[in-house]
Design a protein around this motif. Structure first.
Motif, PDB file in Angstrom:
ATOM      1  N   LEU A 122     -17.142  16.580  15.121  1.00 54.67           N
ATOM      2  CA  LEU A 122     -18.266  17.102  14.352  1.00 54.67           C
ATOM      3  C   LEU A 122     -17.864  17.249  12.887  1.00 54.67           C
ATOM      4  CD1 LEU A 122     -21.182  18.216  14.397  1.00 54.67           C
ATOM      5  CD2 LEU A 122     -20.186  20.486  14.768  1.00 54.67           C
ATOM      6  N   ILE A 123     -18.543  16.512  12.022  1.00 55.90           N
ATOM      7  CA  ILE A 123     -18.299  16.594  10.582  1.00 55.90           C
ATOM      8  C   ILE A 123     -19.451  17.377   9.957  1.00 55.90           C
ATOM      9  CG2 ILE A 123     -18.042  15.275   8.449  1.00 55.90           C
ATOM     10  CD1 ILE A 123     -17.001  12.952  10.152  1.00 55.90           C
ATOM     11  N   VAL A 124     -19.137  18.485   9.310  1.00 57.91           N
ATOM     12  CA  VAL A 124     -20.145  19.361   8.722  1.00 57.91           C
ATOM     13  C   VAL A 124     -20.078  19.283   7.205  1.00 57.91           C
ATOM     14  CG1 VAL A 124     -20.930  21.751   8.492  1.00 57.91           C
ATOM     15  CG2 VAL A 124     -20.086  20.920  10.696  1.00 57.91           C
ATOM     16  N   LYS A 125     -21.236  19.058   6.578  1.00 57.64           N
ATOM     17  CA  LYS A 125     -21.336  19.027   5.124  1.00 57.64           C
ATOM     18  C   LYS A 125     -22.402  20.018   4.684  1.00 57.64           C
ATOM     19  CE  LYS A 125     -19.974  14.152   4.877  1.00 57.64           C
ATOM     20  NZ  LYS A 125     -20.273  12.817   4.296  1.00 57.64           N
ATOM     21  N   THR A 126     -22.296  20.508   3.452  1.00 51.00           N
ATOM     22  CA  THR A 126     -23.294  21.436   2.924  1.00 51.00           C
ATOM     23  C   THR A 126     -23.799  20.942   1.578  1.00 51.00           C
ATOM     24  OG1 THR A 126     -21.526  22.797   1.964  1.00 51.00           O
ATOM     25  CG2 THR A 126     -22.396  23.464   4.117  1.00 51.00           C
ATOM     26  N   TYR A 127     -25.123  20.991   1.399  1.00 55.24           N
ATOM     27  CA  TYR A 127     -25.779  20.536   0.173  1.00 55.24           C
ATOM     28  C   TYR A 127     -26.999  21.410  -0.100  1.00 55.24           C
ATOM     29  CZ  TYR A 127     -23.343  16.083   1.232  1.00 55.24           C
ATOM     30  OH  TYR A 127     -22.415  15.120   1.526  1.00 55.24           O
ATOM     31  N   PRO A 128     -27.565  21.298  -1.305  1.00 55.77           N
ATOM     32  CA  PRO A 128     -28.900  21.865  -1.525  1.00 55.77           C
ATOM     33  C   PRO A 128     -29.938  21.119  -0.679  1.00 55.77           C
ATOM     34  CG  PRO A 128     -27.794  21.396  -3.612  1.00 55.77           C
ATOM     35  CD  PRO A 128     -26.980  20.755  -2.545  1.00 55.77           C
ATOM     36  N   ASP A 129     -31.117  21.712  -0.524  1.00 55.13           N
ATOM     37  CA  ASP A 129     -32.155  21.151   0.346  1.00 55.13           C
ATOM     38  C   ASP A 129     -32.474  19.697   0.024  1.00 55.13           C
ATOM     39  OD1 ASP A 129     -32.233  23.801   1.080  1.00 55.13           O
ATOM     40  OD2 ASP A 129     -34.101  24.230   0.038  1.00 55.13           O
ATOM     41  N   SER A 130     -32.701  19.409  -1.246  1.00 58.86           N
ATOM     42  CA  SER A 130     -33.127  18.066  -1.646  1.00 58.86           C
ATOM     43  C   SER A 130     -32.052  17.030  -1.332  1.00 58.86           C
ATOM     44  CB  SER A 130     -33.478  18.029  -3.136  1.00 58.86           C
ATOM     45  OG  SER A 130     -32.362  18.411  -3.923  1.00 58.86           O
ATOM     46  N   ILE A 131     -30.793  17.400  -1.472  1.00 57.04           N
ATOM     47  CA  ILE A 131     -29.704  16.474  -1.177  1.00 57.04           C
ATOM     48  C   ILE A 131     -29.592  16.262   0.335  1.00 57.04           C
ATOM     49  CG2 ILE A 131     -27.262  15.976  -1.493  1.00 57.04           C
ATOM     50  CD1 ILE A 131     -28.900  16.023  -4.060  1.00 57.04           C
ATOM     51  N   CYS A 132     -29.857  17.310   1.114  1.00 55.74           N
ATOM     52  CA  CYS A 132     -29.868  17.168   2.572  1.00 55.74           C
ATOM     53  C   CYS A 132     -30.865  16.089   2.990  1.00 55.74           C
ATOM     54  CB  CYS A 132     -30.237  18.496   3.244  1.00 55.74           C
ATOM     55  SG  CYS A 132     -28.898  19.693   3.325  1.00 55.74           S
ATOM     56  N   GLU A 133     -32.064  16.135   2.427  1.00 58.98           N
ATOM     57  CA  GLU A 133     -33.072  15.136   2.757  1.00 58.98           C
ATOM     58  C   GLU A 133     -32.636  13.748   2.291  1.00 58.98           C
ATOM     59  OE1 GLU A 133     -36.920  16.224   1.394  1.00 58.98           O
ATOM     60  OE2 GLU A 133     -37.024  18.027   2.629  1.00 58.98           O
ATOM     61  N   GLU A 134     -32.012  13.695   1.132  1.00 63.59           N
ATOM     62  CA  GLU A 134     -31.577  12.405   0.583  1.00 63.59           C
ATOM     63  C   GLU A 134     -30.536  11.734   1.477  1.00 63.59           C
ATOM     64  OE1 GLU A 134     -28.974  10.999  -3.254  1.00 63.59           O
ATOM     65  OE2 GLU A 134     -30.555  12.485  -3.611  1.00 63.59           O
ATOM     66  N   VAL A 135     -29.558  12.496   1.958  1.00 65.32           N
ATOM     67  CA  VAL A 135     -28.499  11.887   2.770  1.00 65.32           C
ATOM     68  C   VAL A 135     -29.004  11.520   4.164  1.00 65.32           C
ATOM     69  CG1 VAL A 135     -26.587  12.913   1.497  1.00 65.32           C
ATOM     70  CG2 VAL A 135     -27.577  14.170   3.425  1.00 65.32           C
ATOM     71  N   VAL A 136     -29.996  12.258   4.675  1.00 61.79           N
ATOM     72  CA  VAL A 136     -30.620  11.867   5.934  1.00 61.79           C
ATOM     73  C   VAL A 136     -31.405  10.573   5.743  1.00 61.79           C
ATOM     74  CG1 VAL A 136     -32.377  12.477   7.648  1.00 61.79           C
ATOM     75  CG2 VAL A 136     -30.742  14.190   6.904  1.00 61.79           C
ATOM     76  N   MET A 137     -32.142  10.497   4.637  1.00 59.18           N
ATOM     77  CA  MET A 137     -32.950   9.313   4.349  1.00 59.18           C
ATOM     78  C   MET A 137     -32.074   8.072   4.191  1.00 59.18           C
ATOM     79  SD  MET A 137     -36.133   8.686   4.163  1.00 59.18           S
ATOM     80  CE  MET A 137     -37.105   7.215   3.837  1.00 59.18           C
ATOM     81  N   ASN A 138     -30.929   8.242   3.558  1.00 60.76           N
ATOM     82  CA  ASN A 138     -30.015   7.110   3.331  1.00 60.76           C
ATOM     83  C   ASN A 138     -29.096   6.843   4.522  1.00 60.76           C
ATOM     84  OD1 ASN A 138     -31.066   6.771   0.752  1.00 60.76           O
ATOM     85  ND2 ASN A 138     -29.524   8.086  -0.204  1.00 60.76           N
ATOM     86  N   GLU A 139     -29.266   7.644   5.588  1.00 62.11           N
ATOM     87  CA  GLU A 139     -28.487   7.508   6.819  1.00 62.11           C
ATOM     88  C   GLU A 139     -26.990   7.718   6.593  1.00 62.11           C
ATOM     89  OE1 GLU A 139     -29.549   4.024   9.054  1.00 62.11           O
ATOM     90  OE2 GLU A 139     -31.699   4.382   8.859  1.00 62.11           O
ATOM     91  N   ASN A 140     -26.669   8.592   5.629  1.00 61.78           N
ATOM     92  CA  ASN A 140     -25.273   8.982   5.411  1.00 61.78           C
ATOM     93  C   ASN A 140     -24.846  10.085   6.372  1.00 61.78           C
ATOM     94  OD1 ASN A 140     -24.934   7.197   3.203  1.00 61.78           O
ATOM     95  ND2 ASN A 140     -25.914   8.664   1.842  1.00 61.78           N
ATOM     96  N   VAL A 141     -25.820  10.761   6.969  1.00 64.17           N
ATOM     97  CA  VAL A 141     -25.562  11.758   8.005  1.00 64.17           C
ATOM     98  C   VAL A 141     -26.522  11.486   9.152  1.00 64.17           C
ATOM     99  CG1 VAL A 141     -24.802  13.492   6.334  1.00 64.17           C
ATOM    100  CG2 VAL A 141     -27.180  13.463   7.093  1.00 64.17           C
ATOM    101  N   ASP A 142     -26.217  12.056  10.308  1.00 61.90           N
ATOM    102  CA  ASP A 142     -27.066  11.831  11.484  1.00 61.90           C
ATOM    103  C   ASP A 142     -28.290  12.738  11.478  1.00 61.90           C
ATOM    104  OD1 ASP A 142     -25.428   9.839  12.993  1.00 61.90           O
ATOM    105  OD2 ASP A 142     -23.956  11.448  12.861  1.00 61.90           O
ATOM    106  N   LEU A 143     -28.131  13.952  11.002  1.00 56.62           N
ATOM    107  CA  LEU A 143     -29.241  14.894  10.922  1.00 56.62           C
ATOM    108  C   LEU A 143     -28.879  16.008   9.968  1.00 56.62           C
ATOM    109  CD1 LEU A 143     -29.385  17.276  14.006  1.00 56.62           C
ATOM    110  CD2 LEU A 143     -27.452  15.794  13.573  1.00 56.62           C
ATOM    111  N   ALA A 144     -29.885  16.799   9.608  1.00 52.80           N
ATOM    112  CA  ALA A 144     -29.658  17.914   8.684  1.00 52.80           C
ATOM    113  C   ALA A 144     -30.352  19.161   9.200  1.00 52.80           C
ATOM    114  CB  ALA A 144     -30.177  17.570   7.291  1.00 52.80           C
TER     115      ALA A 144
END
Length: 291
Positions: A122-144
């Motif tokens: 399990l790899i856990v990352k923390t970002y502001p809300d908008s960045i969370c959506e961005e990395v999900v959209m770009n498929e850099n993470v599995d979910l947020a």
């Protein structure tokens, strides 16, 4: 021609009856007949013919039956193998959390998952809300796990917890005597809020506009603890969330809830719409909802 048509065709061959085959595969007889007719039209050969004793297979049907049986068997074996792979609870799962969200959830939520699924990295990352959506959209993470509202055109979202915002009023401000506030009470106040990278910023401004005024925001920050500290120094009225107000306690700062119960801080689990969700994503989602 697809695998479903071949499976339907083989069932008719097996039972030598459309009605019996339809019952076996749980579709209507009309639906089965249509599927076989479409297959015959696509192949340009008749597969069955009617006799006084029922249906019989044509020579073309006999050939197709012989050639397709192993194809269907091989397909089922492939599907079985894929299902076994998907049900293995191991692999890597990358999840991002919006700043502050982990503090609002159970402190054991991550450690409990790791203990329950030791073969999952399990790899856990923390970002502001908008960045969370961005990395999900770009498929850099599995979910947020982020804060709503979420753009429903791009994401699937499930609310897993709701918290209530509050204002932080220094004892030197007369509003500290209130037990609850309307947004209109903040019209002439200096306000301290999270910055534009957080949905909470936009949600708060929209509520103020609904109350008929543009909020006078004098400080923005990416750290909610900074809002509490600035309120302690009486630099303005902070806008925070109830669980943070309980954790960060300044004796001269009074947390006061909003009367508007529709103003909430919703924690949402989000995934990219139309992206295949792995078994690990489903397991983690279930784990979060159970907590």
């Amino acid at each position: 021609m697809d695998i479903k048509q071949l499976k339907y065709f083989l069932q008719v061959c097996k039972h030598k009856s459309f009605s019996k085959a339809a019952k076996e595969i749980y579709i209507t007889q009309q639906g089965l007949s249509k599927a076989i007719n479409n297959l015959e039209e696509e192949l340009q050969y008749p597969l069955f013919y009617n006799t006084s004793k029922g249906i019989r297979i044509t020579k073309y049907g006999e050939y197709l039956q012989k050639q397709s049986e192993h194809i269907v068997q091989e397909f089922d074996l492939i599907l079985e193998g894929l299902n076994k792979m998907d049900n293995i609870n191991e692999g890597t799962l990358t999840v991002c959390f919006s700043f502050g969200v982990l503090n609002a959830l159970s402190p054991d939520i991550i450690s409990d998952f790791k203990e329950a699924y030791p073969k999952v990295q399990l790899i856990v990352k923390t970002y502001p809300d908008s960045i969370c959506e961005e990395v999900v959209m770009n498929e850099n993470v599995d979910l947020a796990v982020s804060i709503g509202p979420v753009n429903e055109k791009n994401f699937n979202s499930t609310v897993i917890k709701s918290q209530h915002p509050c204002i932080l009023v220094n004892e030197k401000n007369s509003l500290c005597k209130k037990t609850a506030v309307d947004f209109s009470d903040l019209e002439n106040e200096n306000l301290i809020v999270l910055n534009e990278k957080f949905h909470f910023h936009r949600n708060f401004i929209n509520k103020c506009k609904e109350a008929g005024f543009e909020p006078n925001i004098v400080f923005t920050t990416s750290e909610i603890i900074g809002i509490h500290k600035l309120s302690h120094f009486n630099k303005g009225i902070g806008v925070s969330v109830d669980f943070m107000a309980r954790d960060i306690n300044y004796p001269d700062v009074h947390p006061i809830p909003f009367k508007d119960e529709s103003f909430v801080w919703e924690i949402c689990l989000i995934t990219k719409k139309d992206r295949f969700q792995s078994n690990l994503v489903k397991i983690f989602t279930k784990h979060m909802l159970n907590h």
